[in-house]
Scaffold this motif. Structure first.
Motif, short mmCIF file in Angstrom:
data_model
loop_
_atom_site.label_atom_id
_atom_site.label_comp_id
_atom_site.label_asym_id
_atom_site.label_seq_id
_atom_site.Cartn_x
_atom_site.Cartn_y
_atom_site.Cartn_z
N ASP A 273 -78.89 1.24 11.89
CA ASP A 273 -77.47 0.84 11.98
C ASP A 273 -76.80 0.88 10.61
O ASP A 273 -76.09 -0.03 10.19
CB ASP A 273 -77.34 -0.56 12.59
N ALA A 274 -77.06 2.00 9.87
CA ALA A 274 -76.44 2.29 8.57
C ALA A 274 -76.94 1.40 7.44
O ALA A 274 -76.40 1.45 6.33
CB ALA A 274 -74.93 2.23 8.65
N THR A 275 -77.97 0.59 7.67
CA THR A 275 -78.55 -0.26 6.62
C THR A 275 -79.94 0.27 6.25
O THR A 275 -80.78 0.46 7.14
CB THR A 275 -78.66 -1.71 7.08
N GLN A 276 -80.19 0.49 4.96
CA GLN A 276 -81.48 1.01 4.51
C GLN A 276 -82.55 -0.06 4.68
O GLN A 276 -82.40 -1.20 4.23
CB GLN A 276 -81.39 1.46 3.05
N LEU A 277 -83.69 0.32 5.30
CA LEU A 277 -84.76 -0.62 5.58
C LEU A 277 -85.78 -0.69 4.45
O LEU A 277 -86.33 -1.76 4.17
CB LEU A 277 -85.47 -0.24 6.88
N ASN A 278 -86.09 0.41 3.81
CA ASN A 278 -87.15 0.44 2.82
C ASN A 278 -86.61 0.19 1.41
O ASN A 278 -85.47 0.58 1.09
CB ASN A 278 -87.88 1.78 2.86
N THR A 279 -87.41 -0.46 0.57
CA THR A 279 -87.03 -0.69 -0.82
C THR A 279 -87.68 0.34 -1.74
O THR A 279 -87.17 0.60 -2.84
CB THR A 279 -87.44 -2.10 -1.28
N ASN A 280 -88.79 0.92 -1.30
CA ASN A 280 -89.43 2.01 -2.02
C ASN A 280 -89.43 3.25 -1.15
O ASN A 280 -89.45 3.15 0.09
CB ASN A 280 -90.87 1.64 -2.40
N LEU A 281 -89.43 4.42 -1.78
CA LEU A 281 -89.43 5.66 -1.01
C LEU A 281 -90.66 5.73 -0.11
O LEU A 281 -91.77 5.39 -0.53
CB LEU A 281 -89.39 6.87 -1.94
N ILE A 282 -90.46 6.19 1.11
CA ILE A 282 -91.55 6.36 2.07
C ILE A 282 -92.12 7.76 1.89
O ILE A 282 -91.38 8.75 1.99
CB ILE A 282 -91.03 6.16 3.51
N VAL A 283 -93.42 7.86 1.64
CA VAL A 283 -94.04 9.16 1.43
C VAL A 283 -94.84 9.60 2.65
O VAL A 283 -95.25 10.75 2.74
CB VAL A 283 -94.96 9.13 0.17
N ASP A 284 -95.05 8.67 3.60
CA ASP A 284 -95.73 9.01 4.85
C ASP A 284 -94.66 9.49 5.85
O ASP A 284 -93.46 9.39 5.61
CB ASP A 284 -96.46 7.78 5.39
N THR A 285 -95.09 10.00 7.01
CA THR A 285 -94.16 10.44 8.05
C THR A 285 -94.12 9.47 9.22
O THR A 285 -93.57 9.81 10.27
CB THR A 285 -94.55 11.84 8.54
N ILE A 286 -94.71 8.29 9.08
CA ILE A 286 -94.69 7.27 10.13
C ILE A 286 -94.15 5.98 9.54
O ILE A 286 -94.54 5.56 8.44
CB ILE A 286 -96.10 7.03 10.72
N TYR A 287 -93.22 5.35 10.26
CA TYR A 287 -92.67 4.07 9.81
C TYR A 287 -92.54 3.16 11.03
O TYR A 287 -92.03 3.58 12.08
CB TYR A 287 -91.30 4.27 9.17
N ASN A 288 -93.00 1.90 10.91
CA ASN A 288 -92.92 0.93 12.00
C ASN A 288 -91.86 -0.11 11.68
O ASN A 288 -91.87 -0.72 10.61
CB ASN A 288 -94.27 0.23 12.19
N ASP A 289 -90.95 -0.32 12.63
CA ASP A 289 -89.89 -1.32 12.50
C ASP A 289 -90.18 -2.41 13.54
O ASP A 289 -89.99 -2.20 14.74
CB ASP A 289 -88.52 -0.67 12.74
N ASN A 290 -90.64 -3.56 13.08
CA ASN A 290 -91.18 -4.58 13.98
C ASN A 290 -90.20 -5.74 14.17
O ASN A 290 -89.23 -5.90 13.44
CB ASN A 290 -92.51 -5.12 13.43
N ASN A 291 -90.51 -6.58 15.20
CA ASN A 291 -89.82 -7.85 15.46
C ASN A 291 -88.31 -7.67 15.68
O ASN A 291 -87.48 -8.39 15.13
CB ASN A 291 -90.06 -8.84 14.31
N LEU A 292 -87.96 -6.71 16.51
CA LEU A 292 -86.55 -6.45 16.80
C LEU A 292 -86.08 -7.30 17.96
O LEU A 292 -86.79 -7.49 18.95
CB LEU A 292 -86.34 -4.97 17.13
N ASP A 293 -84.85 -7.79 17.88
CA ASP A 293 -84.22 -8.48 19.01
C ASP A 293 -83.75 -7.45 20.03
O ASP A 293 -83.55 -6.28 19.72
CB ASP A 293 -83.03 -9.30 18.52
N PRO A 294 -83.53 -7.87 21.28
CA PRO A 294 -83.01 -6.94 22.29
C PRO A 294 -81.67 -6.35 21.84
O PRO A 294 -80.86 -7.01 21.19
CB PRO A 294 -82.85 -7.82 23.53
#
Length: 627
Positions: A273-294
């Motif tokens: 939703d236009a907000t950056q999630l990571n603070t360091n660059l992601i070098v892998d190709t998999i990212y998990n975004d956990n504990n989301l509300d409906p």
């Protein structure tokens, strides 16, 4: 879900007021002064043509006369010229003085011969060359501008001159200036030497004009040809031209932009939703975004690049967004359907969900007595909504099916993102544009193709006829045999749109006139996710249907479909723009519909030509662009 991200295009911005925009770089007198009108540069020399004689004059960039050149086959009267770097030829508009032949000579200034001739439907005097689209722009002073395909010579479009200035003698294509590309015209209006900047593709005037009468040595000069060339002045781009029989000049158009430094992929950024999630660059190709509300979330991925010194260089444009839906909700979607200032009296509304790039018909409802549509129960999703008057409506003859967003084509319609109950998603039906009656007609047939490549007639399909301003002037539905027909059409340029939601299609252009008043061989093939056009051509005897190359432009593979009345063994060759064979193979085609596929993932980008040769030596040629 994996998302590909690619480097963004780097734009180098500058303030035109901080450089010498349109300053005079050079001017020198014409050598002959007895008919010099057209002008061109091949990157090494400047050439002028004689409008009243059969030779050309060669100059150095410093203005020194070098030679008089004769081209075998060019019988004189060449008005204007352009240079094509792809083949090394100079193209010149030719108006014969003794016949009604109007054409473009393709001239080799090294061997001194005319290598080909492109026939024009009417007089062409001014000439500009769009190097990006590989097309010519030509007209005769005030006449409509013809857009001509350089390779095939086909007339692609005619564009009226909508502005204050006309009487053009020279054109030059400009993909250097900010806000472009533009077409520059050299007009004989006003003081006789007015430089005019024109927008593309509609040729409206930008408002930038420049009077060059002060360069005239006689004070009564008239405009000749134009050209654009880099490198005449070091690190600069020149807009050059000719005041007929007097002066050859060059104006500073822009700087030659140096190539950007090498960029190295350093990692990725993830946005929800236009907000950056990571603070360091992601070098892998998999990212998990956990504990989301409906709810519904939009994810985007960008690539981050460093230069050779390890310093931040750029972040790519985002790939996505990809929509993630959590929790199902029962929601309502509704709105008013207006016809001008009134409500629609009798009609239907249809809703289609759009999840994971799949468009699915969800529900059709009647529009109630108050002109309102109402869908329930719906889940949280993105929806297309389209409304149309039924045959019992007093507006049925004059208004067309219209999508939310007040557009007639689904690809231009915004989706409604439904998260809560929505009551006021109104639609204003589009009224047919006025069109004069005439004797022209456009007709054809629509067929469905299933996964086994078996075709069946497509009935009750909405066909829209658009005018030159892309306004709808008529519509019909295909009959049980898939046939459609538009008749009593005034001469002019039209576009056909086969409107089926979820099937991608760009409107197809047709021009009817005294020479070609009727198009009756048009064929549309409705495929899984797109609509392909086929037109009756001068085809080999065994070919009953031939599609265009699709998709075009091509990213991974080029496809063409061909229906045969008997089996054939064909030779398939792929050429680049220089005539070099990139691929050649022999393929067995069966009776009925066949698909030929060419893998383009490992070939260089650019214009390509596909040739299919049959056993009787008859052949088919198609042009496409590879990315």
């Amino acid at each position: 879900k994996s998302i590909d991200a690619s480097p963004m295009h780097t734009t180098i911005e500058y303030n035109q007021l901080e450089r010498d925009y349109m300053d005079l770089q050079f001017d020198f007198p014409c050598y002959d002064c007895g008919g010099e009108a057209g002008i061109v540069s091949d990157g090494s020399f400047i050439y002028t043509s004689m409008w009243n004689n059969d030779y050309f004059i060669k100059y150095s960039f410093g203005g020194t006369f070098i030679d008089t050149i004769y081209i075998d086959g060019a019988d004189g009267w060449v008005r204007n010229m352009v240079y094509c770097e792809a083949d090394g030829y100079i193209y010149g508009t030719h108006i014969s003085q003794n016949t009604n032949d109007y054409n473009i000579f393709v001239m080799d200034f090294i061997t001194g011969i005319v290598v080909d001739t492109i026939e024009l439907p009417s007089k062409g005097r001014a000439l500009g060359y769009n190097t990006d689209l590989d097309v010519f722009y030509t007209n005769n002073w005030d006449s409509d501008v013809m857009v001509i395909d350089r390779v095939t010579g086909n007339l692609l479009d005619t564009i009226p001159l909508p502005g204050v200035y006309s009487s053009y003698y020279g054109f030059a294509y400009d993909n250097w200036s900010d806000g472009g590309p533009y077409l520059w015209g050299f007009s004989q209006d006003g003081y006789g030497t007015v430089l005019v900047q024109l927008n593309l593709p509609d040729l409206t005037e930008t408002g930038f004009v420049m009077d060059l009468s002060t360069l005239s040595t006689t004070g009564s000069g008239i405009a000749g040809g134009l050209f654009i060339q880099e490198g005449i002045i070091a690190d600069k781009v020149t807009l050059g031209g000719l005041i007929q029989n007097e002066v050859i000049f060059g104006l500073e158009l822009s700087d030659v932009v140096p190539p950007p430094p090498t960029a190295i992929l350093a990692g990725y950024n993830i946005y929800r939703d236009a907000t950056q999630l990571n603070t360091n660059l992601i070098v892998d190709t998999i990212y998990n975004d956990n504990n989301l509300d409906p709810g519904t979330y939009l994810y985007e991925v960008t690539s981050v690049y460093y230069d050779n010194d390890g310093i931040f260089y750029c972040e790519s444009a985002p790939a996505g967004p990809e929509t993630v839906l959590i929790e199902n909700q029962m929601l309502m979607l509704g709105g008013n359907v207006f016809v001008g200032s009134m409500k629609l009296d009798d009609g239907k509304a249809h809703a289609y969900s759009n999840n994971s790039d799949e468009i699915v018909h969800e529900l059709s409802v009647d529009i109630d007595d108050l002109g309102y549509y109402f869908f329930f129960p719906f889940q949280t999703s993105d929806y297309y909504v389209v409304a149309s008057p039924t045959i019992n409506s007093e507006y049925y003859e004059d208004y067309i099916s219209t999508y939310y967003g007040n557009v007639y084509h689904w690809e231009n319609s915004p989706t409604i993102h439904l998260q809560t109950n929505m009551y006021n998603e109104d639609i204003n039906l589009i009224k047919l544009a006025y069109s004069s009656l005439g004797s022209g007609s456009i007709s054809g047939v629509i067929n469905f193709e299933d996964k086994s490549m078996i075709t069946t007639p497509a009935s009750d399909i909405l066909m829209l006829l658009l005018n030159n301003e892309n306004n709808c002037v008529a519509y019909v539905y295909s009959n049980t045999d898939g046939e459609f027909n538009f008749n009593q059409l005034d001469f002019g340029t039209y576009s056909l749109l086969c409107e089926i939601i979820g099937k991608k299609m760009a409107p197809k252009l047709f021009t009817i006139n005294n020479t070609n008043p009727n198009y009756d061989g048009i064929s549309f093939l409705v495929k899984e996710d797109e609509i392909v056009l086929g037109i009756d051509e001068d085809l080999p005897e065994s070919v009953s249907f031939l599609s265009e190359v699709f998709p075009n432009p091509v990213l991974v593979s080029a496809n063409i479909e061909i229906a045969l009345t008997k089996g054939e063994i064909v030779t398939i060759k792929l050429y680049d723009i220089t005539g070099k064979v990139i691929e050649s193979r022999v393929q067995q085609l069966g009776m009925g519909l066949n698909r030929i596929e060419i893998n383009t993932s490992e070939i260089a980008p650019g214009i390509k030509f596909l040739n299919i040769e049959f056993s009787d030596k008859a052949s088919i040629n198609k042009k496409f662009i590879a990315y």
